[in-house]
Write an enzyme that holds these catalytic residues in place. Structure first.
Site, PDB file in Angstrom:
ATOM      1  N   LYS A  63       7.291 -15.814  -9.814  1.00  0.00           N
ATOM      2  CA  LYS A  63       6.000 -16.455  -9.523  1.00  0.00           C
ATOM      3  C   LYS A  63       6.208 -17.634  -8.567  1.00  0.00           C
ATOM      4  CE  LYS A  63       3.590 -13.991 -10.508  1.00  0.00           C
ATOM      5  NZ  LYS A  63       3.914 -12.785 -11.162  1.00  0.00           N
ATOM      6  N   HIS A  83      29.045 -17.902 -16.781  1.00  0.00           N
ATOM      7  CA  HIS A  83      29.802 -16.910 -16.008  1.00  0.00           C
ATOM      8  C   HIS A  83      29.591 -17.090 -14.504  1.00  0.00           C
ATOM      9  CE1 HIS A  83      30.928 -14.856 -19.683  1.00  0.00           C
ATOM     10  NE2 HIS A  83      29.666 -14.924 -20.065  1.00  0.00           N
ATOM     11  N   LYS A 131      -0.942  -6.850  -2.263  1.00  0.00           N
ATOM     12  CA  LYS A 131      -0.997  -6.588  -3.695  1.00  0.00           C
ATOM     13  C   LYS A 131      -0.490  -5.203  -4.066  1.00  0.00           C
ATOM     14  CE  LYS A 131      -3.171  -7.608  -7.824  1.00  0.00           C
ATOM     15  NZ  LYS A 131      -2.060  -8.399  -8.334  1.00  0.00           N
ATOM     16  N   GLU A 138       7.146 -16.430  -4.931  1.00  0.00           N
ATOM     17  CA  GLU A 138       6.104 -15.795  -4.138  1.00  0.00           C
ATOM     18  C   GLU A 138       4.944 -16.726  -3.839  1.00  0.00           C
ATOM     19  OE1 GLU A 138       4.435 -12.243  -5.928  1.00  0.00           O
ATOM     20  OE2 GLU A 138       4.505 -13.107  -7.911  1.00  0.00           O
ATOM     21  N   CYS A 194      -2.858  -2.649   3.227  1.00  0.00           N
ATOM     22  CA  CYS A 194      -4.011  -2.357   4.078  1.00  0.00           C
ATOM     23  C   CYS A 194      -5.196  -1.970   3.200  1.00  0.00           C
ATOM     24  CB  CYS A 194      -3.776  -1.247   5.085  1.00  0.00           C
ATOM     25  SG  CYS A 194      -2.520  -1.623   6.282  1.00  0.00           S
ATOM     26  N   TRP A 247      -1.849  -4.922   6.482  1.00  0.00           N
ATOM     27  CA  TRP A 247      -0.517  -5.408   6.142  1.00  0.00           C
ATOM     28  C   TRP A 247       0.413  -4.646   7.087  1.00  0.00           C
ATOM     29  CZ3 TRP A 247       4.185  -3.531   4.216  1.00  0.00           C
ATOM     30  CH2 TRP A 247       5.072  -4.517   3.744  1.00  0.00           C
ATOM     31  N   ARG A 281      -5.061  -6.832  -0.185  1.00  0.00           N
ATOM     32  CA  ARG A 281      -4.170  -5.726   0.169  1.00  0.00           C
ATOM     33  C   ARG A 281      -3.363  -5.999   1.443  1.00  0.00           C
ATOM     34  NH1 ARG A 281      -5.325  -1.074  -2.655  1.00  0.00           N
ATOM     35  NH2 ARG A 281      -4.234   0.157  -1.095  1.00  0.00           N
ATOM     36  N   GLU A 331      10.411 -13.683 -14.568  1.00  0.00           N
ATOM     37  CA  GLU A 331       9.021 -13.700 -14.112  1.00  0.00           C
ATOM     38  C   GLU A 331       8.622 -15.097 -13.619  1.00  0.00           C
ATOM     39  OE1 GLU A 331       6.882 -11.767 -13.203  1.00  0.00           O
ATOM     40  OE2 GLU A 331       4.901 -12.601 -13.557  1.00  0.00           O
ATOM     41  N   ASN A 384      -4.286   3.429   6.306  1.00  0.00           N
ATOM     42  CA  ASN A 384      -3.398   2.735   5.366  1.00  0.00           C
ATOM     43  C   ASN A 384      -2.234   3.681   5.095  1.00  0.00           C
ATOM     44  OD1 ASN A 384      -2.292   1.314   3.170  1.00  0.00           O
ATOM     45  ND2 ASN A 384      -3.653   2.328   1.722  1.00  0.00           N
ATOM     46  N   GLY A 385      -0.997   3.202   5.242  1.00  0.00           N
ATOM     47  CA  GLY A 385       0.158   4.063   4.979  1.00  0.00           C
ATOM     48  C   GLY A 385       1.095   4.095   6.177  1.00  0.00           C
TER      49      GLY A 385
END
Ligand code: F6R
Length: 621
Positions: A494, A513, A616, A497, A2, A81, A31, A490, A107-108
């Site tokens: 990438k 394995h 983010k 997402e 948010c 968000w 955000r 990584e 936000n939260g």
């Protein structure tokens, strides 16, 4: 998670509050982008004017083009968000209370919202959304209707809330102020000329001012044309020293690129160079950006724990190989959300290093606080200036990557590795693990890296082409060994997402394995091949791994060092990067994988800056 923005400035009603708030929201959309909304207040009106819409900001902008808001003197805006309540118009912020007199954004997560909701319902107050935020709005409105001014109302309500929040509120009857409060969630104030701003991130107001004030835990802020006033939880005024943002508005633009992500990939040589600048003083001491850890304490630590999440944790994994090799101090890397729940062994001789781009990741922040309670010295490697983790850690080393706006992290990653390397080199020097000439050689090698990163970017056409050719693949695997292992992880992250396809990173040695069962004819497998000059035994082991997957029909995409002819003989495609010292190769090898994910996602028509379901800055646990 948010984005929130508030503005005060215009003496007479104008379109500026709306324009500033919308411009701020477009900067904060990284955000969250489940919905967007704005509320403005105009003197002489007894209710605020509101517009809000589910979906990205563009939906709200369309609505505003059809039904413009009135001119005003103040405004607040929100990009969401979703946590409590689906991403609908009704759940979009701002939320109104007292018949439209009060508007709030948040936000939260307000953890005790259910109890507070019941209390309001029992009083006959109608609650229109499923959000925890609306509850806070009605509580503020109740105080205001009982005669409290908005700042006092905010302060007494904030005391009743549990959890994490940044709240902003406006009152139609006080159309010259915006009020905010924060706990465990970011809020900065911007100091303009005859105007003031509040936002989750300075990037929201960087076009208007670089002078900002970071709000502390449980503080209440009131902005007006005259400036910014900060109060503690008891209502006492607090003096807060403003800081100047190191970068300017231009760094928060796309700069001619189609996406922020592409721009940020291109920013990487500068991010590394800036992170290195002026870091060692005449005596070889690391120049920190804030706080201090006594060199005596650093000389006596017997363990380092790096805590971080996602990409930042992979940066920590890369750093681990280097710090252990240079200092001979054992290093653990742990996901912050796992760390504090497993009763870790942490004490005054454990150095805890928190790595975070945003400096606001709740999991990492909570892990820092946990470590501090155990008596551990803490260092933050953080990108966002003045962020909570940067302020709360005992010392901070900023990564100076500039604003990272694309949701998927790129330039912060290489800057985090660079900063962690500097910390490792400093510890090696301090503890006498390396002679001064060895320290100088390491620093010289690091100084050479930005030009090498630039070459990888300049020569990235082949990987861009292959990404387009693989657009219909359903799964891609990534293998790496030693420092190549975190790079494989990584690369997979990438791709997941950005392109929403299944991707998995493995330690190459782990293949036999289990994961080798996944290989079918045609399966694309990226392999990060170590340098043949560095540790030859690793190079030949990974070559064997390439043979193993090739023998089962895999399509092999190999990242190798320039001049490594053997790599080409074993690869369907080989992407060369310049030669570099073994421990520094991840800074180069990650770039083709970032570009691969970017191009493949774009070929699928996806928004690479704002991938679905993500935000983010993850300020919830
Ligand atoms: C992935 C990504 C995330 C972040 C993670 C930590 O591209 O960006 O995995 O790395 O959420 O965020 P920070 O670094 O802000 O603590």
């Amino acid at each position: 998670m948010c984005g929130i923005v508030g503005y005060v400035g215009a003496s007479a009603p104008s379109s500026r509050p709306r324009d500033v708030v919308l411009a701020g929201l477009s900067r904060l959309e990284y955000r969250g982008y489940d919905s967007a909304g704005i509320a403005v207040a105009t003197p002489g009106h007894d209710a605020v004017a509101l517009a809000k819409k589910a979906g990205k900001l563009v939906n709200l902008e369309k609505q505003l083009a059809e039904r413009p808001l009135p001119e005003s003197t103040i405004g607040i805006g929100h990009t969401r968000w979703a946590t409590h309540g689906a991403p609908t118009d009704a759940n979009a912020h701002p939320h109104l209370a007292a018949g439209g007199r009060v508007a709030v954004i948040h936000n939260g997560i307000i953890e005790n919202h259910a109890v507070l909701r019941d209390e309001l319902l029992a009083e006959g107050i109608e609650i229109l959304s499923d959000t925890d935020t609306e509850v806070a709005g009605h509580l503020i409105a109740r105080e205001v209707l009982n005669g409290a001014d908005l700042a006092t109302a905010m302060r007494s309500v904030a005391k009743r809330l549990e959890g994490a929040f940044t709240l902003l509120a406006i009152d139609a009857l006080e159309p010259d102020i915006v009020v905010g409060a924060r706990r465990n969630s970011p809020l900065v104030a911007g100091l303009g000329d005859g105007e003031a701003f509040l936002a989750s991130d300075v990037v929201a107001f960087i076009d208007y001012t670089r002078d900002a004030i970071e709000l502390g835990q449980d503080e209440v802020v009131r902005i007006s044309k005259e400036g910014v006033e900060v109060f503690d939880a008891a209502g006492n005024p607090i003096e807060r020293e403003p800081f100047r943002v190191e970068w300017d508005a231009e760094r928060a633009q796309k700069g001619g690129f189609d996406s922020f992500m592409d721009k940020e990939i291109h920013d990487q040589p500068t991010a590394v160079a800036d992170t290195l600048k002026g870091r060692m003083d005449d005596q070889g001491r690391l120049v920190l950006d804030g706080g201090i850890i006594d060199p005596y304490v650093l000389s006596s630590i017997d363990k380092i724990i790096i805590i971080a999440c996602g990409t930042a944790a992979y940066a920590g994994m890369v750093a681990r190989y280097a710090i252990e090799h240079w200092t001979r101090i054992p290093v653990e890397v742990e996901l912050a959300h796992e760390f504090r729940y497993r009763d870790p062994i942490v004490g005054i001789r454990t150095l805890v290093v928190a790595v975070s781009q945003s400096g606001e990741t709740m999991d990492t922040l909570m892990a820092v606080r946990y470590a501090q309670r155990q008596g551990a010295p803490t260092i933050a490697i953080v990108n966002a200036q003045g962020s909570t983790i940067a302020r709360e850690a005992d010392a901070v080393l900023y990564t100076r990557a500039g604003p990272e706006i694309a949701v998927a992290s790129t330039k912060a990653f290489v800057a985090q590795i660079t900063a962690a390397f500097l910390l490792g080199i400093y510890l090696a020097q301090l503890r006498g693990n390396k002679y001064p000439d060895e320290i100088d050689a390491l620093l010289d090698q690091l100084e050479e890296m930005p030009a090498k990163l630039q070459r990888v970017i300049d020569e990235s056409e082949p990987v861009r082409q292959v990404a387009k050719d693989l657009v219909d693949e359903r799964t891609v695997l990534f293998l790496g060994r030693h420092v190549g292992f975190p790079i494989a992880l990584e690369g997979a992250l990438k791709l997941k997402e950005l392109a929403y396809i299944h991707a998995e990173g493995f330690a190459a040695g782990e293949l036999k394995h289990g994961p080798i069962a996944l290989i079918e004819p045609g399966q694309p497998v990226f392999i990060v091949l170590p340098s043949p000059r560095g540790r030859a035994e690793l190079h030949s082991k990974v070559l064997s791994n390439i043979q193993e997957v090739k023998a089962r029909g895999a399509k092999t995409l190999v990242i190798a060092e320039e001049g490594d002819e053997v790599a080409a003989q074993n690869a369907d495609h080989v992407f060369y990067v310049p030669a570099a010292p073994t421990l520094m190769t991840p800074l180069l090898q990650v770039i083709p994988l970032q570009i691969f994910a970017l191009e493949l996602a774009q070929a699928k028509g996806y928004d690479v800056d704002q991938p679905r379901n993500l935000a983010k800055s993850v300020t919830v646990e």
